[in-house]
Write an enzyme that holds these catalytic residues in place. Structure first.
Site, PDB file in Angstrom:
ATOM      1  N   CYS A  85      -2.617  -5.238  -8.428  1.00 26.58           N
ATOM      2  CA  CYS A  85      -2.295  -3.801  -8.416  1.00 26.58           C
ATOM      3  C   CYS A  85      -2.712  -3.152  -9.724  1.00 26.58           C
ATOM      4  CB  CYS A  85      -0.819  -3.584  -8.131  1.00 26.58           C
ATOM      5  SG  CYS A  85       0.276  -4.507  -9.197  1.00 26.58           S
ATOM      6  N   GLU A 131       6.514  -0.458  -5.377  1.00 25.73           N
ATOM      7  CA  GLU A 131       5.350  -0.710  -6.244  1.00 25.73           C
ATOM      8  C   GLU A 131       4.122  -0.594  -5.359  1.00 25.73           C
ATOM      9  OE1 GLU A 131       5.207  -0.930  -9.339  1.00 25.73           O
ATOM     10  OE2 GLU A 131       7.237  -1.464  -9.952  1.00 25.73           O
ATOM     11  N   GLY A 159       4.355   2.093   2.049  1.00 26.99           N
ATOM     12  CA  GLY A 159       5.517   2.339   1.190  1.00 26.99           C
ATOM     13  C   GLY A 159       6.191   3.661   1.517  1.00 26.99           C
ATOM     14  N   SER A 185       0.826  -1.211   0.000  1.00 30.65           N
ATOM     15  CA  SER A 185       0.000   0.000   0.000  1.00 30.65           C
ATOM     16  C   SER A 185       0.863   1.266   0.000  1.00 30.65           C
ATOM     17  CB  SER A 185      -0.913  -0.006   1.221  1.00 30.65           C
ATOM     18  OG  SER A 185      -0.139   0.012   2.394  1.00 30.65           O
TER      19      SER A 185
HETATM   20  P1  NAP Z   1       0.291  -3.413   3.165  1.00 31.93           P
HETATM   21  O1  NAP Z   1      -0.328  -3.222   4.481  1.00 31.93           O
HETATM   22  O2  NAP Z   1       1.075  -2.306   2.601  1.00 31.93           O
HETATM   23  O3  NAP Z   1       1.184  -4.749   3.274  1.00 31.93           O
HETATM   24  C1  NAP Z   1       2.143  -5.139   2.290  1.00 31.93           C
HETATM   25  C2  NAP Z   1       3.352  -5.738   3.000  1.00 31.93           C
HETATM   26  O4  NAP Z   1       3.924  -4.751   3.868  1.00 31.93           O
HETATM   27  C3  NAP Z   1       3.013  -6.927   3.896  1.00 31.93           C
HETATM   28  O5  NAP Z   1       4.104  -7.823   3.914  1.00 31.93           O
HETATM   29  C4  NAP Z   1       2.883  -6.264   5.261  1.00 31.93           C
HETATM   30  O6  NAP Z   1       3.095  -7.138   6.333  1.00 31.93           O
HETATM   31  C5  NAP Z   1       4.001  -5.257   5.191  1.00 31.93           C
HETATM   32  N1  NAP Z   1       3.861  -4.162   6.135  1.00 31.93           N
HETATM   33  C6  NAP Z   1       2.731  -3.572   6.596  1.00 31.93           C
HETATM   34  N2  NAP Z   1       3.035  -2.568   7.451  1.00 31.93           N
HETATM   35  C7  NAP Z   1       4.383  -2.532   7.542  1.00 31.93           C
HETATM   36  C8  NAP Z   1       5.299  -1.723   8.269  1.00 31.93           C
HETATM   37  N3  NAP Z   1       4.902  -0.748   9.088  1.00 31.93           N
HETATM   38  N4  NAP Z   1       6.628  -1.974   8.124  1.00 31.93           N
HETATM   39  C9  NAP Z   1       7.066  -2.938   7.311  1.00 31.93           C
HETATM   40  N5  NAP Z   1       6.244  -3.747   6.612  1.00 31.93           N
HETATM   41  C10 NAP Z   1       4.914  -3.525   6.698  1.00 31.93           C
HETATM   42  O7  NAP Z   1      -0.791  -3.784   2.126  1.00 31.93           O
HETATM   43  P2  NAP Z   1      -2.009  -4.784   2.390  1.00 31.93           P
HETATM   44  O8  NAP Z   1      -2.798  -4.434   3.598  1.00 31.93           O
HETATM   45  O9  NAP Z   1      -1.468  -6.144   2.290  1.00 31.93           O
HETATM   46  O10 NAP Z   1      -2.888  -4.441   1.127  1.00 31.93           O
HETATM   47  C11 NAP Z   1      -3.668  -3.262   1.156  1.00 31.93           C
HETATM   48  C12 NAP Z   1      -3.361  -2.390  -0.024  1.00 31.93           C
HETATM   49  O11 NAP Z   1      -2.025  -2.565  -0.521  1.00 31.93           O
HETATM   50  C13 NAP Z   1      -4.208  -2.700  -1.217  1.00 31.93           C
HETATM   51  O12 NAP Z   1      -5.479  -2.152  -1.111  1.00 31.93           O
HETATM   52  C14 NAP Z   1      -3.384  -2.094  -2.324  1.00 31.93           C
HETATM   53  O13 NAP Z   1      -3.553  -0.696  -2.325  1.00 31.93           O
HETATM   54  C15 NAP Z   1      -1.990  -2.308  -1.917  1.00 31.93           C
HETATM   55  N6  NAP Z   1      -1.364  -3.400  -2.624  1.00 31.93           N
HETATM   56  C16 NAP Z   1      -0.692  -3.118  -3.786  1.00 31.93           C
HETATM   57  C17 NAP Z   1      -0.076  -4.127  -4.461  1.00 31.93           C
HETATM   58  C18 NAP Z   1       0.707  -3.880  -5.716  1.00 31.93           C
HETATM   59  O14 NAP Z   1       1.095  -4.861  -6.335  1.00 31.93           O
HETATM   60  N7  NAP Z   1       0.999  -2.645  -6.091  1.00 31.93           N
HETATM   61  C19 NAP Z   1      -0.145  -5.422  -3.967  1.00 31.93           C
HETATM   62  C20 NAP Z   1      -0.840  -5.673  -2.780  1.00 31.93           C
HETATM   63  C21 NAP Z   1      -1.418  -4.646  -2.118  1.00 31.93           C
HETATM   64  P3  NAP Z   1       1.849  -7.814   7.110  1.00 31.93           P
HETATM   65  O15 NAP Z   1       1.204  -8.714   6.148  1.00 31.93           O
HETATM   66  O16 NAP Z   1       2.522  -8.519   8.211  1.00 31.93           O
HETATM   67  O17 NAP Z   1       0.964  -6.669   7.525  1.00 31.93           O
END
Ligand code: NAP
Length: 453
Positions: free
Chosen positions: A260, A226, A209, A205
């Site tokens: 994505c 990404e 990021g 997200s």
């Molecule tokens: P996310 O919260 O950003 O999680 C993605 C990764 O980051 C997971 O491994 C997560 O670990 C980790 N993470 C979360 N918070 C972190 C932190 N503070 N420090 C380090 N790592 C951290 O995304 P999500 O909740 O899985 O998905 C929600 C949104 O992400 C979607 O609605 C979409 O916008 C976006 N997304 C984009 C893509 C793409 O390909 N561009 C792919 C997937 C999702 P945990 O699982 O342990 O929380």
């Protein structure tokens, strides 16, 4: 502490695995540093051959890997098989790349060349939507460049990445790729903060990021991000709906919309609106929703409870706002995070399902009369990952291509990513690029050698 990995089709625990502690993380990064020193000294031919062997073994383990992906991610088996095939394909493609030294001046005064050196230990943080494929996207160019990798998969889908690391290390050297398991804050942040990590590659997200980029900036680590997207597709007056309807459905709902680069907002010229909405509703109604391991199932659950609740809330808001919501009935007896492929007709521009990224199985369809006016809605204030225009060749189509500001613009297609074509987002959708030679260079640092003559 352990993490329970849930099967989203049943809500039952699929596997329990131990979380990585911070003390373990330190020793993992230490061994990653040692592995880096060994791996970087291998020849390009050795690295190529090892990666080809990895691709072969991914294929040999395809049935097991696909079964893991279905069990923890939820997608139908046929899509998991495509994911595994893509993982092998991307590995082979990266094996074929090389880091050539570039001569930029050879004159009477000087000989100047640019060498490319591996950046060092890479931290990879991956999401849950295409967990195996995205891990491969991060890891394989890093390995080709000569780096070692510590990967933190999403807490909800770690098992496939653990298997992938086993395969990689078997064909390379011990500890070249290591997996840390745990929550983002608990283990992801300490990994990014670690002084011996030299690069972050993150897919997820936008808020996370940006947060991690700030941490990485503390000691100027290289970063590739990404992030989210809210891709618009624009269907012109001259479009042939019979030709494009199936492709629009597929590129909007692939992986239950959890991709994505999915098409997430569909703007349709009013003259074609009813025909296309009906065609999409018919395709959605024909899907077989269920457990991805069951024969004949074409549509699985949303991957996790949080995302399920978020998508449900958007659909409820759309209903409350007066939009027409076409939601196929779910089969009886399902107990997972299921939402059938849902269409929202005539939504207002400002409701969440239009202006936020849904990242799930719901597509808003918005009519327009004037293509110039619709562009002001289609171009998103924050996101610019992908965009598309659908129609027969004409000036108007070329004009839309010229106006879209996303990292990729597709014509009569959407969401197509290929190993040799650079992919990345503009604006808040990302930083840097993946795939192709440009993607490989993201895992290197430049060294200019300037010899006076
Ligand atoms: P996310 O919260 O950003 O999680 C993605 C990764 O980051 C997971 O491994 C997560 O670990 C980790 N993470 C979360 N918070 C972190 C932190 N503070 N420090 C380090 N790592 C951290 O995304 P999500 O909740 O899985 O998905 C929600 C949104 O992400 C979607 O609605 C979409 O916008 C976006 N997304 C984009 C893509 C793409 O390909 N561009 C792919 C997937 C999702 P945990 O699982 O342990 O929380």
């Amino acid at each position: 502490m352990t993490i329970n990995v849930i099967n989203p089709a049943t809500k039952a625990v699929y596997k329990s695995i131990p979380e990585t502690t911070e003390a373990e993380l330190n020793s993992i990064v230490e061994t990653a540093k040692e592995a880096f020193e060994i791996w970087r000294s291998k020849s390009d031919e050795e690295r190529t051959q090892a990666m080809l062997n990895i691709a072969d073994e991914i294929e040999a383990c395809a049935a097991e890997l696909a079964q893991i992906v279905v069990s923890e991610q939820g997608k139908p088996l046929a899509i998991a098989q495509i994911e595994v095939g893509g993982a092998a394909g991307w590995t082979r493609y990266n094996a074929s790349l090389s880091l050539e030294t570039e001569v930029i001046e050879d004159s009477a005064e000087r000989y100047v060349e640019i060498q490319r050196l591996p950046v060092g230990v890479v931290a990879s943080i991956t999401p849950w939507n295409w967990p195996l494929m995205i891990a491969v996207w991060h890891i394989m160019p890093a390995l080709k460049a000569g780096c070692s990798v510590v990967v933190k998969p999403a807490s909800t889908t770690p098992i496939n990445t653990i298997k992938l690391a086993e395969i990689i290390n078997k064909h390379t050297i011990p500890n070249l790729v290591q997996v840390v398991v745990g929550g983002g804050r608990a283990i992801g942040e300490p990994l990014v903060q670690h002084p011996d990590v030299k690069k972050l590659v993150f897919t997820g997200s936008t808020p996370v990021g940006k947060h991690l980029a700030k941490i990485a900036a503390g000691d100027l680590k290289k970063v590739t991000l990404e992030l989210g997207g809210n891709d618009a597709g624009i269907v012109l007056q001259n479009a042939d709906i019979k030709k494009i309807a199936e492709k629009i459905y597929m590129t909007s709902f692939i992986n239950m919309g959890q991709t994505c680069a999915c098409l997430k907002r569909l703007y349709v010229h009013r003259s074609k609106y009813d025909e296309l909405a009906k065609a999409l509703a018919d395709i959605a109604a024909a899907q077989v929703v269920g457990n991805g391991m069951d024969a004949g199932v074409t549509f699985g659950p949303v991957q996790n409870e949080k995302q399920f609740n978020s998508v449900k809330a958007m659909i409820d808001e759309a209903k409350a706002s007066g939009a027409e919501v076409i939601e196929p009935t779910l089969p009886e007896g399902l107990n997972g995070y299921f939402i059938a492929p849902t269409l929202v007709k005539n939504p207002q521009h400002q409701i969440s399902v239009v202006c936020e990224e849904q990242f799930g199985p719901v597509l808003p369809i918005i009519p327009f009369d004037d293509v110039k006016e619709v562009m002001s809605h289609a171009i998103h204030k924050e996101f610019a990952l992908g965009g598309s225009v659908w129609g027969e060749p004409c000036e108007e189509l070329d004009w839309v291509v010229s106006q879209l500001d996303s990292g990729t613009v597709w014509v009569n297609n959407h969401a197509e990513v290929l190993p040799h074509i650079p992919f990345g987002g503009n604006k808040d959708s990302g930083l840097g690029v993946e795939f192709g030679q440009e993607g490989l260079l993201e895992y290197t640092v430049r060294k200019v050698v300037n010899r006076a003559k």
